[in-house]
Write a protein that holds these residues in place. Structure first.
Motif, PDB file in Angstrom:
ATOM      1  N   GLU A 198       0.835  -1.209   0.000  1.00 59.88           N
ATOM      2  CA  GLU A 198       0.000   0.000   0.000  1.00 59.88           C
ATOM      3  C   GLU A 198       0.867   1.256   0.000  1.00 59.88           C
ATOM      4  O   GLU A 198       0.615   2.198  -0.759  1.00 59.88           O
ATOM      5  CB  GLU A 198      -0.918   0.008   1.220  1.00 59.88           C
ATOM      6  CG  GLU A 198      -1.838   1.224   1.244  1.00 59.88           C
ATOM      7  CD  GLU A 198      -2.384   1.528   2.629  1.00 59.88           C
ATOM      8  OE1 GLU A 198      -3.414   2.233   2.713  1.00 59.88           O
ATOM      9  OE2 GLU A 198      -1.772   1.088   3.618  1.00 59.88           O
ATOM     10  N   GLN A 202       1.114   4.214  -2.881  1.00 54.38           N
ATOM     11  CA  GLN A 202       0.893   5.632  -2.578  1.00 54.38           C
ATOM     12  C   GLN A 202       2.030   6.482  -3.136  1.00 54.38           C
ATOM     13  O   GLN A 202       1.798   7.562  -3.686  1.00 54.38           O
ATOM     14  CB  GLN A 202       0.763   5.843  -1.068  1.00 54.38           C
ATOM     15  CG  GLN A 202      -0.590   5.464  -0.505  1.00 54.38           C
ATOM     16  CD  GLN A 202      -0.700   5.803   0.967  1.00 54.38           C
ATOM     17  OE1 GLN A 202       0.144   5.417   1.777  1.00 54.38           O
ATOM     18  NE2 GLN A 202      -1.730   6.537   1.328  1.00 54.38           N
ATOM     19  N   THR A 218      -4.826   0.223  -6.997  1.00 51.63           N
ATOM     20  CA  THR A 218      -4.468   1.413  -6.234  1.00 51.63           C
ATOM     21  C   THR A 218      -4.282   1.073  -4.755  1.00 51.63           C
ATOM     22  O   THR A 218      -4.672  -0.010  -4.294  1.00 51.63           O
ATOM     23  CB  THR A 218      -5.552   2.496  -6.359  1.00 51.63           C
ATOM     24  OG1 THR A 218      -6.738   2.071  -5.647  1.00 51.63           O
ATOM     25  CG2 THR A 218      -5.912   2.747  -7.825  1.00 51.63           C
ATOM     26  N   HIS A 219      -3.721   2.023  -4.046  1.00 48.75           N
ATOM     27  CA  HIS A 219      -3.523   1.812  -2.598  1.00 48.75           C
ATOM     28  C   HIS A 219      -4.854   1.700  -1.880  1.00 48.75           C
ATOM     29  O   HIS A 219      -4.954   1.071  -0.819  1.00 48.75           O
ATOM     30  CB  HIS A 219      -2.682   2.953  -2.009  1.00 48.75           C
ATOM     31  CG  HIS A 219      -3.388   4.263  -1.934  1.00 48.75           C
ATOM     32  ND1 HIS A 219      -4.084   4.669  -0.814  1.00 48.75           N
ATOM     33  CD2 HIS A 219      -3.523   5.252  -2.854  1.00 48.75           C
ATOM     34  CE1 HIS A 219      -4.605   5.862  -1.025  1.00 48.75           C
ATOM     35  NE2 HIS A 219      -4.280   6.243  -2.252  1.00 48.75           N
ATOM     36  N   LYS A 220      -5.919   2.269  -2.470  1.00 47.02           N
ATOM     37  CA  LYS A 220      -7.251   2.175  -1.841  1.00 47.02           C
ATOM     38  C   LYS A 220      -7.769   0.737  -1.872  1.00 47.02           C
ATOM     39  O   LYS A 220      -8.436   0.287  -0.937  1.00 47.02           O
ATOM     40  CB  LYS A 220      -8.220   3.104  -2.550  1.00 47.02           C
ATOM     41  CG  LYS A 220      -7.901   4.583  -2.350  1.00 47.02           C
ATOM     42  CD  LYS A 220      -8.915   5.465  -3.049  1.00 47.02           C
ATOM     43  CE  LYS A 220      -8.582   6.943  -2.839  1.00 47.02           C
ATOM     44  NZ  LYS A 220      -9.547   7.834  -3.530  1.00 47.02           N
ATOM     45  N   HIS A 221      -7.472   0.022  -2.955  1.00 51.69           N
ATOM     46  CA  HIS A 221      -7.868  -1.384  -3.008  1.00 51.69           C
ATOM     47  C   HIS A 221      -7.185  -2.160  -1.889  1.00 51.69           C
ATOM     48  O   HIS A 221      -7.812  -2.988  -1.211  1.00 51.69           O
ATOM     49  CB  HIS A 221      -7.461  -1.989  -4.360  1.00 51.69           C
ATOM     50  CG  HIS A 221      -8.221  -1.466  -5.525  1.00 51.69           C
ATOM     51  ND1 HIS A 221      -7.634  -0.758  -6.547  1.00 51.69           N
ATOM     52  CD2 HIS A 221      -9.532  -1.548  -5.845  1.00 51.69           C
ATOM     53  CE1 HIS A 221      -8.529  -0.434  -7.442  1.00 51.69           C
ATOM     54  NE2 HIS A 221      -9.705  -0.893  -7.045  1.00 51.69           N
ATOM     55  N   ARG A 223      -5.964  -0.943   0.905  1.00 50.32           N
ATOM     56  CA  ARG A 223      -6.472  -0.469   2.193  1.00 50.32           C
ATOM     57  C   ARG A 223      -7.778  -1.154   2.552  1.00 50.32           C
ATOM     58  O   ARG A 223      -7.985  -1.558   3.700  1.00 50.32           O
ATOM     59  CB  ARG A 223      -6.633   1.052   2.145  1.00 50.32           C
ATOM     60  CG  ARG A 223      -7.374   1.662   3.342  1.00 50.32           C
ATOM     61  CD  ARG A 223      -6.815   1.260   4.672  1.00 50.32           C
ATOM     62  NE  ARG A 223      -5.418   1.633   4.831  1.00 50.32           N
ATOM     63  CZ  ARG A 223      -4.711   1.361   5.926  1.00 50.32           C
ATOM     64  NH1 ARG A 223      -5.281   0.690   6.930  1.00 50.32           N
ATOM     65  NH2 ARG A 223      -3.449   1.724   6.018  1.00 50.32           N
ATOM     66  N   ARG A 224      -8.671  -1.301   1.586  1.00 49.39           N
ATOM     67  CA  ARG A 224      -9.950  -1.978   1.850  1.00 49.39           C
ATOM     68  C   ARG A 224      -9.717  -3.428   2.244  1.00 49.39           C
ATOM     69  O   ARG A 224     -10.403  -3.964   3.124  1.00 49.39           O
ATOM     70  CB  ARG A 224     -10.860  -1.893   0.625  1.00 49.39           C
ATOM     71  CG  ARG A 224     -11.488  -0.528   0.417  1.00 49.39           C
ATOM     72  CD  ARG A 224     -12.675  -0.596  -0.530  1.00 49.39           C
ATOM     73  NE  ARG A 224     -12.272  -0.884  -1.898  1.00 49.39           N
ATOM     74  CZ  ARG A 224     -11.978   0.034  -2.794  1.00 49.39           C
ATOM     75  NH1 ARG A 224     -12.042   1.325  -2.453  1.00 49.39           N
ATOM     76  NH2 ARG A 224     -11.627  -0.300  -4.021  1.00 49.39           N
TER      77      ARG A 224
END
Length: 232
Positions: A198, A202, A218-221, A223-224
């Motif tokens: 992650e 970023q 993405t880092h959001k994937h 993070r989830r």
């Protein structure tokens, strides 16, 4: 008269272009030229001349061994042409992957090509072909045991490490649009490795690009996915 060992000239972009025009038989013959010098050359830690990243070299050392890296490279340059045609039996993301890539589909392409060579066989190849089959059948559940458990030490023996394994699993789950399944398969011990991925995404969002025709990881994937692990 100057003698230049063949191993010193069988490399570089011009050589790669020439080798791609050879038959598999001729490429294999070239790989056997000056075999003793080749072994010394590889042992001197100059395998970078094969124009492959460390991740790929580590994988190939597990698949075919260090002494056969040069032979593999020469034959692979020829065999990859068959995977880049419209009539290829290989799954599109594998066929379209770069032979020197670090993503999951590039790793699958190297394994797929290795399986076509006929002379390479072993536990590591069998495990990797299970991942290839998972891509062919769109079955994430078939690939995860190999990458999570490291069947026959696929990633450990290849010195790739858990972070690379986590990256490959994330790419595969994202491609299959099934990150929840990955969250179910992983235990909390993977959280620190996911956190490293992650942070890297970023810093470098372009690192989330791993295959043509797919959106970026993405880092959001990630993070989830980490949040899902935290709730367990």
């Amino acid at each position: 008269r100057l003698r230049v060992p063949m191993v010193d000239i069988l490399q570089g972009p011009a050589c790669s272009c020439a080798l791609s025009c050879l038959s598999v038989r001729d490429a294999a013959a070239l790989a056997n030229v000056d075999r003793d010098r080749t072994a010394v050359w590889l042992e001197q830690d100059q395998a970078w001349r094969l124009a492959l990243p460390a991740v790929a070299l580590c994988q190939l050392q597990a698949l075919v061994g260090t002494s056969r890296l040069l032979r593999w490279y020469h034959e692979a340059l020829v065999l990859q042409r068959r995977l880049e045609t419209l009539n290829t039996p290989a799954p599109l993301p594998i066929a379209a992957a770069r032979l020197n890539g670090t993503d999951i589909f590039a790793a699958c392409k190297r394994a797929y090509i290795t399986g076509q060579m006929g002379w390479a066989d072993g536990p590591a190849l069998g495990a990797w072909m299970q991942v290839v089959e998972a891509v062919e059948d769109n079955r994430l559940s078939m690939a995860l045991p190999v990458l999570i458990e490291g069947v026959n030490s696929v990633e450990e023996a290849a010195s790739v490490g858990k972070i690379q394994a986590a990256t490959w699993m994330l790419q595969l789950a994202h491609y299959f649009e099934d990150l929840p399944a990955l969250a179910e398969a992983l235990n909390t011990e993977w959280r620190s490795h996911l956190a490293t991925v992650e942070e890297e995404l970023q810093r470098n969002p372009l690192g989330g690009e791993y295959t043509q025709g797919s959106s970026r990881l993405t880092h959001k994937h990630v993070r989830r996915l980490m949040n899902a692990l935290d709730r367990r």
